[in-house]
Design a protein around this motif. Sequence first.
Motif, mmCIF file in Angstrom:
data_model
loop_
_atom_site.group_PDB
_atom_site.id
_atom_site.type_symbol
_atom_site.label_atom_id
_atom_site.label_comp_id
_atom_site.label_asym_id
_atom_site.label_seq_id
_atom_site.Cartn_x
_atom_site.Cartn_y
_atom_site.Cartn_z
ATOM 1 N N ALA A 50 0.814 -1.215 0.000
ATOM 2 C CA ALA A 50 0.000 0.000 0.000
ATOM 3 C C ALA A 50 0.844 1.261 0.000
ATOM 4 O O ALA A 50 0.310 2.365 0.055
ATOM 5 N N ARG A 111 -2.845 3.366 -9.449
ATOM 6 C CA ARG A 111 -2.946 3.118 -8.012
ATOM 7 C C ARG A 111 -3.392 4.404 -7.310
ATOM 8 O O ARG A 111 -2.960 5.498 -7.673
ATOM 9 N N GLN A 113 -3.935 5.785 -3.225
ATOM 10 C CA GLN A 113 -3.808 5.512 -1.800
ATOM 11 C C GLN A 113 -4.995 6.132 -1.065
ATOM 12 O O GLN A 113 -5.115 7.348 -0.944
ATOM 13 N N VAL A 124 -3.624 2.241 3.114
ATOM 14 C CA VAL A 124 -4.538 1.422 2.311
ATOM 15 C C VAL A 124 -4.552 1.960 0.886
ATOM 16 O O VAL A 124 -4.748 3.169 0.681
ATOM 17 N N THR A 125 -4.368 1.069 -0.067
ATOM 18 C CA THR A 125 -4.306 1.465 -1.479
ATOM 19 C C THR A 125 -5.211 0.559 -2.303
ATOM 20 O O THR A 125 -5.283 -0.654 -2.065
ATOM 21 N N ALA A 144 -3.365 -3.319 2.289
ATOM 22 C CA ALA A 144 -2.994 -2.515 3.456
ATOM 23 C C ALA A 144 -1.577 -2.878 3.888
ATOM 24 O O ALA A 144 -1.169 -4.041 3.826
ATOM 25 N N THR A 155 2.049 -6.681 5.219
ATOM 26 C CA THR A 155 1.144 -6.330 4.122
ATOM 27 C C THR A 155 0.112 -7.439 3.951
ATOM 28 O O THR A 155 0.444 -8.636 4.030
ATOM 29 N N GLY A 157 -3.799 -8.210 1.638
ATOM 30 C CA GLY A 157 -4.758 -7.646 0.709
ATOM 31 C C GLY A 157 -5.640 -8.682 0.060
ATOM 32 O O GLY A 157 -5.486 -9.895 0.248
#
Length: 703
Positions: A50, A111, A113, A124-125, A144, A155, A157
């Motif tokens: 992220a 992307r 964020q 968090v992205t 995240a 990390t 996700g």
Amino acid sequence: MPAISSHRSGLKRTVAALACTLAAGTAAAQDRITSFGLYGAPGLMDTPTAEMAPDATLSTTFARIHDSTRVTLSFQLTPRISGSFRYAALENFSNPGSIGGVYYDRSFDLRYQLLTEGRYRPAVTIGLQDFAGTGLYSSEYLVATKTIAPGLKLTGGLGWGRLGSSNAFATTGTRPTTTLGKGGIPSYNQWFRGDVSAFGGISYAPNDRLRLKAEYSLDAYVDEVAGSSFKRKSPWNYGLDYTFKSGHQLSLYHAYGDTFGVSMTFFTRLKESPIPGSTDSAPLPVKPRSAAQRADLGWTADSTISNKAYGSLSASLAKEGIALEGMDLDGRSATVRVRNIRYGMTPQAIGRTARAMTRSLPGSVENFTIVPVVSGMALSAVEMRRSDVEALENEAAAEMLAKTRIVDGFGRAPEVTPGIYPRFTWSLGPDLNFSIFDPNSPIRANLNMRVQAAYELSPNLVLEGAVSKRVTGNLYKVSTPPAVAPTLPPVRTDYAKYANEGDPAIDSLTLSYYGRPGPNLFSRVSVGYLEMMYAGVSTEVLWKPVDSRLGLGVELNYVKKRDFDQMFGLQSYDAVTGYASAYYDFGNGFHGQLDVGRYLAGDYGATISLDREFGNGWRVGAYATFTDASAEDFGEGSFDKGLRFTIPLSWPSGKSTRGASKITLQSLNRDGGSRLELNNRLYDRVREYHEPQMTNTWGRFWR
């Protein structure tokens, strides 16, 4: 199908700019850039994190994993938004588009964020991978990342598409399976649909140089496993990053229990310079006046003093790389007409002119007006008081800006001093012309010798041209795509014929007239051989108030196609093409442009462009063109789009120059959406001398 990105510039400029972009060490250890993975974006290996790179970071990643090579260019557009363009070559890949057993693929990522990391909150992205390509690497994710101890980060996700292609624990509907199509159109119907898998990993950096990392990736590598010896035995990957003192990153991987990988990422911080400070000579110091000098008007009765002042100022400015073309002088005020030869940042030229004026003009002259001109056009008039220049020399540039007025230069420029025009300039040097993305050979180039010359008959009337002779190269071998739309004439797809037969070639030969038809108005008329493929007449009118962020323009051209040998002959194909354009400065270096009109192939549509420009002259942007030529008519790629970069030559050297290398990367070059390649359009010539742009770069006024 081939995709051509042609660019013509001095070889020294292009090579120097690219070398410095890849090699300049600008990532300071104390502002360490996060780990980049095999996809050339913040990540562990095959899975994202992220994190974001520092704002305005341009990165280039060369990665290899088993039979796949990925080259990714990423840019941190804002602190929370980044984008990537990727070009991949997959060996032993069974697909109809493969050439010699190698499949070439282009893809784009985006992307955003959603949350920055806080004391208790993870970063968090949300991301779209290969959201407008063929779909080979298509994936979406929500990830995240949290720092749980110094150097230790976790990390986790959720992934769709490739990131959800094995061991799914849920589904969000049916994901369309059509991939490897023509590409180019965002695949909205796939986003966040289909199987969902969890991924995650950990990284530990014991110091500023080393980082150990492990990840759990559920990318099944379905297409790669089907066509090669790669066997995906495990979802676990392990890696090691080594960060050089320059900030660049080398990574080694053991992936999926079966293979090894390696990547090298070069980082360039566009807000910073690889050369601390400047290598320019120090500017002249301001010369203060005494009270007696301020009051003395006796010199006004002696014309020789005015002539002496002009000669002194002209000589001083010439040493500074500024040409004095005219001056109006009376007891209390002076207006000078100047041409900026050296400085990429206009305020630096204005500041050095003001300093020289304090040293050359009589003491009673209190009001300075500096009128910069380009091709005879007075672009603005910069008004200031001499006493402010004297008082604020050692203060911040912003203090001087507050005391300065920037107004329209229409009707403000002094007459040109006799004897300056006509003026002849010329240059001889190597030239590099290249193409990329041809599947038969992804990179092709010609090395030419090129002569450029300009004969300025008057300030506003310029005869200029260039002739080149190929020394070596293989650009003429660029593949010509088969005609996919008989309704579209071959306005660009026969590029290879010009590269083959144009040796030697008249690159361009034009006579141009530039004018100021009224307040806030600028004009251009060019006639001749406008570019390598077209000759004709090009006209343009621009409305751009000096204090406005908005500009409006109209361009109209009548052109005929040139013979392939690029000499004086013309072919039968002709076209009327033109656009209505809107330009807007959004602030913070962002510039937008919308062009609506008729293109070279007779198709109608619009081009949308967005660029971000920095105070040192760097510029990074993207464009997309949509016309009434359908995606099927256009062919692979569906519509014209690309990335473009302007690299100022002053950036790597630290020495002021107006030279720059301009590079355009096109995912494809087809006939739809094609326009003339003119290098003298008005907007970029005008805007740098107007208030919004000068305000952005005013920090260089005292340099």
